[in-house]
Design an enzyme around this catalytic site. Structure first.
Site, short mmCIF file in Angstrom:
data_model
loop_
_atom_site.label_atom_id
_atom_site.label_comp_id
_atom_site.label_asym_id
_atom_site.label_seq_id
_atom_site.Cartn_x
_atom_site.Cartn_y
_atom_site.Cartn_z
N ARG A 320 0.84 -1.35 -0.09
CA ARG A 320 -0.05 0.10 -0.12
C ARG A 320 1.06 1.13 -0.09
NH1 ARG A 320 -3.11 -2.93 -1.31
NH2 ARG A 320 -5.24 -3.61 -0.13
N GLU A 349 -4.38 7.07 -4.33
CA GLU A 349 -4.56 6.51 -5.62
C GLU A 349 -6.06 7.30 -6.03
OE1 GLU A 349 -4.48 2.36 -5.26
OE2 GLU A 349 -2.43 2.35 -4.75
N HIS A 367 -1.79 0.03 -9.65
CA HIS A 367 -2.23 -0.74 -8.78
C HIS A 367 -2.91 -1.95 -9.68
CE1 HIS A 367 -4.18 -1.33 -4.56
NE2 HIS A 367 -3.92 -2.63 -5.05
C1 8YV Z 1 -7.04 -4.96 -5.35
C2 8YV Z 1 -5.37 -5.41 -3.76
O1 8YV Z 1 -7.98 -5.50 -4.60
O2 8YV Z 1 -5.87 -7.51 -3.07
C3 8YV Z 1 -5.65 -6.44 -2.56
O3 8YV Z 1 -5.25 -6.11 -1.43
O4 8YV Z 1 -5.10 -4.30 -3.54
C4 8YV Z 1 -5.72 -5.56 -5.05
O5 8YV Z 1 -5.85 -6.88 -5.53
C5 8YV Z 1 -7.64 -4.91 -6.67
O6 8YV Z 1 -6.97 -3.78 -7.33
C6 8YV Z 1 -8.98 -4.65 -6.75
O7 8YV Z 1 -9.39 -3.40 -6.45
#
Ligand code: 8YV
Length: 401
Positions: A320, A349, A367
């Site tokens: 993150r 983001e 992302h």
């Molecule tokens: C997002 C992610 O979920 O799984 C996670 O924690 O950061 C990614 O897989 C994906 O971009 C869908 O929003």
């Protein structure tokens, strides 16, 4: 070329980093966001039917498959009378954002789907559906906090289309007996693949070299500047959960020496443990950030860590944005105090600091670590599978405990 090029393009010869062994006795807890796929749910006993008290309050919610109806009713919930009970007895599921049509279609075939993202007046919409929402489907781009959940007194489960649950108030959910699920395991390979890809693309300047060819620079300016070797280098992994271990496994094939920082020394891995991110950085050529984003891991990649990594060191972040002190990262790159960075995630983001856009030693991705069709379908199946399990009184596949 970015103005900083002299700082990193002449490289090549033996990167001998100091092999400091002293460990600081600092243990920062960085909780893993996920849990076992086979464990069972704490609140999964409700039946797959909508209580009649709720049915009587149901609204004729526009379906996302009938966008014209949704358009026509936008913003008009305030004065809408309760007209119709659900004819099908399926639970009502509030979906925060569109995420993926495959997931929407799957949810729509099993539940009464309430598409929050389509509503122009979200507060009015929430108020109008509050008494029938039994599940919330969310992801990393929406916040499901106490403020939202307080508006939804009938919610039994929050199912997140992500492994990270930092946008869900899990503690509040626990207090209220709301189950939370996520999507671990199915995205591990893609995330680990992308971490290695970011290391290679950043250190070998693959994106920038590709642009060099496409812009016609090669015949005019000659050979592309030298870049950095990845194989055989010292790799520090911040967070050795499922994804961190998968990155380590891949990096072993590159002959990298693997070291890691985690809350505790893991006895089941042959890698060198550091109880301090700073010490790990001092002893690594590359840092890959894979930990969960928690209060404890917020901004743990700070100025000191970046400086310890140094002008021939590289940072990759697939966790993150908030785990890294982003303004300090930008400064370190601008001042050539860091060799380069491969980033998939950012603090704010979808906004990416503009200072990074023209740097050849920086690779910027939007992302996409889990962003393959294969993985996103598997994630979607877990989201709807968990909801089905919950409403059938079966154990959840991937509860967050
Ligand atoms: C997002 C992610 O979920 O799984 C996670 O924690 O950061 C990614 O897989 C994906 O971009 C869908 O929003």
């Amino acid at each position: 070329m970015h103005a900083c090029i002299p700082c990193y393009h002449f490289v090549g010869v033996g990167l001998q980093r100091s092999k400091l062994r002293s460990l600081l006795p600092i243990v920062i807890s960085s909780s893993s966001p996920s849990s076992s796929p086979s464990s069972s749910s704490s609140s999964s006993s409700s039946s797959f039917s909508t209580p009649s008290s709720t049915i009587n309050r149901l609204l004729p919610i526009p379906s996302p498959r009938a966008p014209r109806v949704a358009q026509a009713t936008r913003g008009s919930f305030k004065n809408m009378a309760v007209k119709a009970a659900s004819p099908n007895g399926k639970p009502h599921v509030l979906m925060m954002a569109l995420l993926m049509p495959y997931l929407r279609d799957s949810l729509e075939s099993k539940f009464n789907l309430l598409p929050l993202w389509e509503q122009s007046n979200k507060d009015e919409y929430l108020a109008s559906v509050a008494d029938c929402v039994r599940a919330v489907v969310t992801s990393t781009n929406s916040v499901v906090d106490a403020k939202l959940l307080e508006k939804l007194p009938k919610v039994e489960i929050v199912s997140s289309f992500s492994v990270g649950t930092d946008k869900v108030d899990v503690a509040y959910c626990k207090e209220r007996g709301i189950a939370v699920t996520n999507t671990p395991d199915v995205l591990t390979d893609d995330c680990a693949d992308l971490a290695i890809a970011l290391l290679l693309t950043t250190m070998r300047q693959i994106c920038s070299a590709d642009r060099y060819v496409r812009k016609g620079c090669w015949p005019k300016q000659g050979d592309y500047p030298l870049s950095y070797k990845m194989s055989g280098k010292d790799l520090g992994i911040v967070g050795l959960g499922r994804i961190g271990k998968a990155v380590a496994k891949r990096a072993e094939a590159f002959g990298c020496k693997i070291k890691y920082y985690a809350r505790s020394d893991k006895k089941d891995v042959p890698y060198e443990y550091y109880g301090s991110v700073l010490e790990l950085a001092k002893n690594s050529d590359m840092l890959v950030v894979c930990c969960a984003f928690t209060k404890e891991t917020a901004k743990i990649i700070d100025k000191r860590v970046l400086d310890a990594l140094g002008p021939e060191g590289f940072l990759v972040n697939i966790s993150r944005g908030g785990v890294v002190d982003e303004p300090e990262l930008v400064k370190a790159l601008l001042e050539c105090r860091l060799g380069g960075a491969g980033l998939d995630v950012y603090e704010n983001e979808p906004h990416v600091p503009q200072e990074l856009w023209n740097m050849d030693n920086v690779v910027l991705l939007p992302h996409v670590a889990s962003g393959t069709l294969d993985t996103r379908r598997a994630m979607a199946d877990l989201v709807s599978g968990n909801l089905e399990a919950h409403f059938s009184g079966k154990p959840l596949f991937t509860p967050v405990t």
